[in-house]
Design a protein around this motif. Structure first.
Motif, mmCIF file in Angstrom:
data_model
loop_
_atom_site.group_PDB
_atom_site.id
_atom_site.type_symbol
_atom_site.label_atom_id
_atom_site.label_comp_id
_atom_site.label_asym_id
_atom_site.label_seq_id
_atom_site.Cartn_x
_atom_site.Cartn_y
_atom_site.Cartn_z
ATOM 1 N N HIS A 31 23.826 -3.499 -7.890
ATOM 2 C CA HIS A 31 24.996 -4.238 -8.367
ATOM 3 C C HIS A 31 25.079 -4.030 -9.879
ATOM 4 C CE1 HIS A 31 27.592 -7.589 -9.456
ATOM 5 N NE2 HIS A 31 27.841 -7.819 -8.170
ATOM 6 N N PRO A 32 26.286 -3.883 -10.438
ATOM 7 C CA PRO A 32 26.400 -3.667 -11.887
ATOM 8 C C PRO A 32 25.629 -4.679 -12.727
ATOM 9 C CG PRO A 32 28.526 -3.341 -10.852
ATOM 10 C CD PRO A 32 27.614 -3.856 -9.777
ATOM 11 N N LEU A 33 25.587 -5.921 -12.270
ATOM 12 C CA LEU A 33 24.886 -6.951 -13.037
ATOM 13 C C LEU A 33 23.371 -6.863 -12.881
ATOM 14 C CD1 LEU A 33 27.251 -10.005 -12.415
ATOM 15 C CD2 LEU A 33 27.329 -8.286 -14.238
ATOM 16 N N ASP A 34 22.904 -6.041 -11.940
ATOM 17 C CA ASP A 34 21.469 -5.844 -11.738
ATOM 18 C C ASP A 34 20.985 -4.485 -12.239
ATOM 19 O OD1 ASP A 34 21.059 -8.315 -10.535
ATOM 20 O OD2 ASP A 34 21.552 -7.558 -8.531
ATOM 21 N N GLY A 88 27.834 4.922 -23.332
ATOM 22 C CA GLY A 88 26.913 3.931 -23.872
ATOM 23 C C GLY A 88 27.155 2.529 -23.355
ATOM 24 N N GLN A 89 28.160 2.359 -22.499
ATOM 25 C CA GLN A 89 28.423 1.068 -21.862
ATOM 26 C C GLN A 89 28.045 1.171 -20.388
ATOM 27 O OE1 GLN A 89 32.332 -0.696 -22.739
ATOM 28 N NE2 GLN A 89 32.624 0.935 -24.234
ATOM 29 N N PHE A 126 15.150 3.993 -12.168
ATOM 30 C CA PHE A 126 16.252 4.408 -13.035
ATOM 31 C C PHE A 126 17.473 4.777 -12.195
ATOM 32 C CE2 PHE A 126 13.191 6.190 -16.522
ATOM 33 C CZ PHE A 126 12.859 4.900 -16.887
ATOM 34 N N ALA A 127 17.225 5.549 -11.137
ATOM 35 C CA ALA A 127 18.329 6.042 -10.312
ATOM 36 C C ALA A 127 18.998 4.916 -9.534
ATOM 37 C CB ALA A 127 17.821 7.118 -9.357
ATOM 38 N N PHE A 128 18.218 3.966 -9.036
ATOM 39 C CA PHE A 128 18.809 2.835 -8.321
ATOM 40 C C PHE A 128 19.677 2.015 -9.268
ATOM 41 C CE2 PHE A 128 18.369 -1.682 -6.818
ATOM 42 C CZ PHE A 128 19.266 -1.563 -5.768
ATOM 43 N N GLY A 129 19.214 1.850 -10.504
ATOM 44 C CA GLY A 129 20.020 1.127 -11.486
ATOM 45 C C GLY A 129 21.356 1.799 -11.735
ATOM 46 N N HIS A 130 21.349 3.145 -11.842
ATOM 47 C CA HIS A 130 22.590 3.920 -11.971
ATOM 48 C C HIS A 130 23.557 3.226 -12.930
ATOM 49 C CE1 HIS A 130 24.813 7.293 -10.182
ATOM 50 N NE2 HIS A 130 25.903 6.563 -10.253
ATOM 51 N N PRO A 131 23.124 3.018 -14.181
ATOM 52 C CA PRO A 131 23.907 2.146 -15.065
ATOM 53 C C PRO A 131 25.271 2.670 -15.489
ATOM 54 C CG PRO A 131 22.073 3.158 -16.243
ATOM 55 C CD PRO A 131 21.870 3.457 -14.796
ATOM 56 N N ALA A 183 29.670 -3.651 -17.932
ATOM 57 C CA ALA A 183 30.752 -3.746 -18.917
ATOM 58 C C ALA A 183 32.015 -3.048 -18.447
ATOM 59 C CB ALA A 183 30.297 -3.139 -20.249
ATOM 60 N N THR A 184 31.866 -1.933 -17.724
ATOM 61 C CA THR A 184 33.041 -1.128 -17.378
ATOM 62 C C THR A 184 33.670 -1.505 -16.042
ATOM 63 O OG1 THR A 184 31.560 0.575 -16.457
ATOM 64 C CG2 THR A 184 32.281 0.858 -18.750
ATOM 65 N N VAL A 185 32.851 -1.736 -15.016
ATOM 66 C CA VAL A 185 33.386 -2.073 -13.683
ATOM 67 C C VAL A 185 32.479 -3.114 -13.021
ATOM 68 C CG1 VAL A 185 34.661 0.066 -13.233
ATOM 69 C CG2 VAL A 185 32.211 -0.013 -12.773
ATOM 70 N N PRO A 186 32.440 -4.331 -13.529
ATOM 71 C CA PRO A 186 31.451 -5.321 -13.085
ATOM 72 C C PRO A 186 31.574 -5.770 -11.638
ATOM 73 C CG PRO A 186 33.105 -6.325 -14.505
ATOM 74 C CD PRO A 186 33.305 -4.848 -14.598
ATOM 75 N N ASN A 187 32.703 -5.507 -10.984
ATOM 76 C CA ASN A 187 32.868 -5.967 -9.602
ATOM 77 C C ASN A 187 33.036 -4.820 -8.615
ATOM 78 O OD1 ASN A 187 33.069 -8.143 -7.704
ATOM 79 N ND2 ASN A 187 35.283 -7.789 -7.579
#
Length: 244
Positions: free
Chosen positions: A93-96, A72-73, A125-130, A77-81
């Motif tokens: 990018h995690p922030l995007d 759920g994160q 959705f897949a590009f976001g890969h959250p 939140a988990t690996v921002p860089n």
């Protein structure tokens, strides 16, 4: 081995609650949890008037919180860089990641647009890969609900995993060209009652997670990593500008 936390030897795969390291056992446990939480996840999205990014996070948490403490994160939140890719596909990018998913939700909640572009929505959705794991199953539930609201379904059980993943990778690399739309529109069917979804989704080939593994490209502070990401983003931007 996909190890963005760099602690696999000590904490197991992605810090799962059991410290499990065996890939086959991990996949079996993930799929068991998916089957266990599927009805609850479907019920969650069904009662939401409008689906938002928070629902993406909630579905993932419902499905995987019994295995991953970070369920759920998102990657912000988990690996921002940390830059994550799969094969030749570079993810947002995690922030995007949130922005990419929300673009898919924006298109997907326009019923007419979704009927024409179910693949474009899935591509965003897949590009976001959250998430670090469990993206495909989370995306599938959200996408299925959006299609249901638009009055149709994708008959996923008729798709072929290899062909679908190839079209999805092409869609991520070249958005706006209708590459995944062209594939998924061949599998459009009539909308089904939600109570029938559980068995149908569980029976889809490929949900065991056995595919090309994600890879850690490195940190975005690494010039090489950032250049690779920027080149991929530039290519995507050119594709969108040349939208068919």
């Amino acid at each position: 081995m996909f190890d963005p936390f760099k602690d696999f030897d000590r904490a197991g795969y992605l810090r799962n609650l059991y410290g499990e390291k065996d890939p086959q056992i991990v996949r079996e446990l993930e799929h068991t949890l998916f089957r266990t939480g599927l009805d609850e996840a479907l019920a969650h999205v069904a009662k939401r008037r409008t689906l938002g990014y928070a629902d993406f996070l909630a579905v993932h948490r419902i499905l995987f919180s019994a295995f991953y403490p970070w369920a759920g994160q998102d990657r912000a939140a988990t690996v921002p860089n940390i830059a994550v890719s799969k094969g030749n596909t570079v993810f947002a990018h995690p922030l995007d990641a949130r922005r990419a998913v929300e673009e898919g939700l924006r298109i997907g909640q326009d019923k007419a647009a979704l009927r024409q572009h179910p693949g474009e929505v899935m591509g965003w959705f897949a590009f976001g890969h959250p998430f670090l794991d469990g993206n495909g199953r989370t995306m599938l539930i959200i996408h299925s609900e959006l299609c249901h609201r638009a009055g149709f379904c994708i008959e996923w059980q008729r798709t072929r995993k290899t062909e679908y993943l190839a079209a999805l990778s092409a869609e991520i690399a070249s958005p706006g060209q209708g590459l995944l739309d062209g594939y998924l529109l061949s599998f459009v069917g009539a909308a089904r009652e939600r109570q029938l979804w559980g068995g149908a989704i569980d029976g889809i080939r490929g949900l065991d997670g056995r595919s090309i593994e994600d890879a850690v490209d490195g940190e975005y502070t690494d010039v090489r990593v950032m250049q690779k990401y920027q080149a991929f983003e530039m290519s995507r931007a050119m594709s969108k500008a040349d939208r068919r």
